[in-house]
Design an enzyme around this catalytic site. Structure first.
Site, PDB file in Angstrom:
ATOM      1  N   HIS A 129       0.805  -1.224   0.000  1.00  0.00           N
ATOM      2  CA  HIS A 129       0.000   0.000   0.000  1.00  0.00           C
ATOM      3  C   HIS A 129       0.843   1.281   0.000  1.00  0.00           C
ATOM      4  O   HIS A 129       1.224   1.759  -1.050  1.00  0.00           O
ATOM      5  CB  HIS A 129      -0.989  -0.027   1.161  1.00  0.00           C
ATOM      6  CG  HIS A 129      -2.202   0.828   0.931  1.00  0.00           C
ATOM      7  ND1 HIS A 129      -3.249   0.424   0.132  1.00  0.00           N
ATOM      8  CD2 HIS A 129      -2.524   2.066   1.354  1.00  0.00           C
ATOM      9  CE1 HIS A 129      -4.167   1.373   0.084  1.00  0.00           C
ATOM     10  NE2 HIS A 129      -3.748   2.394   0.828  1.00  0.00           N
TER      11      HIS A 129
ATOM     12  N   GLU B 250      -2.235   2.354  -5.995  1.00  0.00           N
ATOM     13  CA  GLU B 250      -2.064   3.690  -6.558  1.00  0.00           C
ATOM     14  C   GLU B 250      -0.612   4.044  -6.878  1.00  0.00           C
ATOM     15  O   GLU B 250      -0.079   5.054  -6.411  1.00  0.00           O
ATOM     16  CB  GLU B 250      -2.662   4.733  -5.609  1.00  0.00           C
ATOM     17  CG  GLU B 250      -4.150   4.573  -5.405  1.00  0.00           C
ATOM     18  CD  GLU B 250      -4.761   5.545  -4.414  1.00  0.00           C
ATOM     19  OE1 GLU B 250      -6.009   5.671  -4.410  1.00  0.00           O
ATOM     20  OE2 GLU B 250      -3.992   6.191  -3.662  1.00  0.00           O
TER      21      GLU B 250
ATOM     22  N   GLU C  88     -11.356   0.839  -4.365  1.00  0.00           N
ATOM     23  CA  GLU C  88     -11.728   1.919  -3.452  1.00  0.00           C
ATOM     24  C   GLU C  88     -12.786   2.788  -4.119  1.00  0.00           C
ATOM     25  O   GLU C  88     -12.704   3.062  -5.319  1.00  0.00           O
ATOM     26  CB  GLU C  88     -10.525   2.814  -3.100  1.00  0.00           C
ATOM     27  CG  GLU C  88      -9.457   2.158  -2.244  1.00  0.00           C
ATOM     28  CD  GLU C  88      -8.320   3.132  -1.908  1.00  0.00           C
ATOM     29  OE1 GLU C  88      -8.527   4.368  -2.045  1.00  0.00           O
ATOM     30  OE2 GLU C  88      -7.231   2.666  -1.535  1.00  0.00           O
TER      31      GLU C  88
END
Length: 456
Positions: free
Chosen positions: A196, A252, A383
């Site tokens: 993450h 991301e 998300e």
């Protein structure tokens, strides 16, 4: 790099990991005997896994910096200390299922945000609560399952838990991740774990073990980090976990500290190069996961584009990695959608739900469906959410319509939850608090009801 498993290689890889399993169980009396292997990548991986392999901290500290390369052989750079690794010795049958079938069964999900992904509080287990959240408990997970949540995405940051210069992850941290995963699996939920907040925070040369960053300058160090991290995750989560565990390779990935951090500029060489490096890294990670064998050879693996944005995923420069047999059936495209931005994220932005707001996300779902699902790739929305602007009625309408449209297009959605729910002084930024982790209730029960209604 693509790994082809013909019959010979399949046998050899099975031999590799059979030897690893013996080593893991403490039966080391044969560890010094030579192993006949014709696949040099598998041989190097086996050597790296053994307790007498090359992964010694003092050696790594004195190792000169490698020369820049355009690509790496992912299994040849595995160097973590096997003696500190957590090993999965379980045994579960893996259901024969495609990614398309699996994502339909994931239905709706929730993110354990600002918890295992937190990067404060030092390198110990206290980092879990460093961003203000309580320690995760089994009661929290049970409450989510009782609310109708079928999938839990567990974001995990790893770079702050590396204990030596060989990218070795703290065994205590890995065991804590496993504990929470196991609670969710016991409740019959699907679980997604990832890398993450390990994207290096600035556009500069990374230090060793600093995470990953998709530039030419940092590609090789990034490959060392992600490949060693995923090799250890794959060792800790394998035959003891069936299809209910999904690996999501990165979160991301982006050019932090640049003007192109949060959007893809198709006319910018910086963005194009970053996408190219991301494509190489995701291929490297997939190869490591598959080489670990067992259930991980069949496990679903989710892949994001730059920023995990739907816009960059639709770019021609984004490439899904090639699985060892060329199949698309075990790969998932991971996308994040706070759409439209002015309603779902911007402060102050807009507060009213309208036909225009709805059309912004319905058109994006259609584009993703046409581009990926019609091409044989499953998609999930890792998300999503709408920040609290004291506009509960509008948010309820947004959630109901968003989930309904996502379901119609075959994409389950996992709501982002950072536990920030109460608006103060008209600051609406990042108010994505939904589930009360202290008493297992929902701050806005109307929203979880709308999500469940959208699934009908």
């Amino acid at each position: 790099m693509k790994i082809f498993f013909n019959k010979t290689i399949k046998i050899l890889c099975l031999m590799c990991f059979a030897v690893i399993a013996v080593s893991c169980s403490g039966k080391n009396e044969k560890k010094n005997e030579p192993v006949e292997l014709s696949n040099p990548m598998a041989e190097r991986f086996l050597k790296a896994q053994s307790s007498d392999g090359p992964a010694k901290t003092e050696q790594a500290e004195n190792k000169p910096a490698p020369a820049p390369v355009t690509s790496v052989n992912p299994l040849e750079i595995i160097c973590f200390n096997r003696e500190n690794a957590v090993v999965d010795n379980g045994k579960k049958a893996f259901k024969e299922i495609t990614a398309m079938e699996l994502v339909r069964d994931m239905k709706t999900g929730w993110n354990l945000g600002n918890t295992l992904d937190a990067i404060g509080g030092g390198r110990g287990l206290a980092s879990e609560v460093s961003w203000g959240q309580p320690y995760t408990t089994k009661e929290m997970i049970d409450g989510l399952a009782a609310s109708g949540i079928k999938t839990i995405r567990i974001p995990v940051s790893w770079s702050r838990h590396i204990i030596d210069n060989n990218y070795t992850i703290s065994p205590a941290w890995m065991k804590r991740v496993k504990e929470i995963v196991d609670w969710a699996i016991e409740d019959g939920m699907y679980v997604v774990i990832n890398i993450h907040h390990d994207n290096y925070e600035k556009n500069a040369k990374m230090p060793r073990g600093g995470g990953f960053y998709p530039t030419d300058e940092n590609y090789e160090e990034s490959a060392y980090f992600v490949c060693n991290t995923w090799a250890q995750i794959a060792l800790a989560f394998n035959d003891g976990y069936d299809e209910h565990l999904v690996f999501e390779v990165l979160n991301e990935p982006r050019l932090c500290g640049t003007k192109e951090e949060w959007y893809y500029n198709s006319s910018s060489m910086k963005s194009i190069v970053a996408m190219n490096n991301l494509n190489k890294l995701t291929q490297n990670i997939l190869d490591v996961i598959r080489a670990s064998g067992g259930n991980n050879k069949k496990r679903m693996v989710a892949i994001p584009s730059l920023q995990a944005s739907p816009e960059s995923a639709l770019e021609s420069t984004f490439k899904m990695p090639q699985d060892y047999d060329g199949s698309k059936d075990r790969l998932i495209v991971s996308v994040h959608m706070y759409t439209p931005y002015n309603f779902a994220m911007e402060s102050p932005g807009i507060t009213e739900f309208s036909a225009k707001v709805e059309s912004d996300f319905t058109s994006m779902f259609k584009k993703l469906h046409n581009h990926f699902i019609e091409d044989g790739y499953a998609v999930y929305i890792g998300e999503y959410g709408a920040t609290n602007k004291n506009n509960l009625e509008a948010r309820v309408a947004w959630f109901r319509a968003f989930v309904k449209n996502a379901k119609a297009n075959g994409m389950p959605c996992f709501v982002w939850d950072n536990a920030v729910w109460e608006v103060k002084d008209r600051d609406y930024s990042e108010h994505y608090g939904f589930y009360n982790r202290y008493n297992q209730t929902w701050y806005f029960p109307e929203i979880i009801d709308a999500i469940n209604e959208g699934l009908k």
